[in-house]
Scaffold this motif. Structure first.
Motif, PDB file in Angstrom:
ATOM      1  N   LEU A 198       2.736   3.546  39.205  1.00 47.57           N
ATOM      2  CA  LEU A 198       3.858   4.441  38.927  1.00 47.57           C
ATOM      3  C   LEU A 198       5.127   3.652  38.648  1.00 47.57           C
ATOM      4  O   LEU A 198       5.818   3.909  37.654  1.00 47.57           O
ATOM      5  CB  LEU A 198       4.075   5.397  40.097  1.00 47.57           C
ATOM      6  N   VAL A 250       3.676   8.907  34.029  1.00 45.78           N
ATOM      7  CA  VAL A 250       4.538   8.948  35.203  1.00 45.78           C
ATOM      8  C   VAL A 250       4.460  10.322  35.853  1.00 45.78           C
ATOM      9  O   VAL A 250       4.304  10.445  37.073  1.00 45.78           O
ATOM     10  CB  VAL A 250       5.997   8.589  34.828  1.00 45.78           C
ATOM     11  N   LEU A 273       1.176  10.715  37.697  1.00 49.26           N
ATOM     12  CA  LEU A 273       1.135   9.927  38.929  1.00 49.26           C
ATOM     13  C   LEU A 273       1.997  10.534  40.037  1.00 49.26           C
ATOM     14  O   LEU A 273       1.752  10.295  41.217  1.00 49.26           O
ATOM     15  CB  LEU A 273       1.569   8.491  38.642  1.00 49.26           C
TER      16      LEU A 273
END
Length: 70
Positions: free
Chosen positions: A21, A65, A68
């Protein structure tokens, strides 16, 4: 009457995802820095195909992103 400041909500990211991440978020930030502000002029001088590919990359990174963070 003053509005009360909103309390920030904490979120948890699995340890396994944390490094990935932070890497993806850092990559996205670096890419956006290059195509905005002073870098925007260089970005606009690229071919439309290259501009599309860069924006596609930014979209893919932001989707990763987002995934995650779930």
């Amino acid at each position: 009457m003053e509005a009360k400041p909103k309390k920030k909500e904490a979120f948890c990211v699995p340890v396994d995802n944390y490094d990935l991440l932070t890497a993806k978020a850092s990559q996205l930030r670096a890419l956006l820095i290059l195509i905005s502000g002073p870098g925007y002029e260089n970005f606009t001088e690229l071919s439309p195909e290259d501009q599309d590919r860069i924006l596609w990359l930014a979209t893919e990174l932001s989707n990763e992103v987002h995934t995650l963070l779930k």
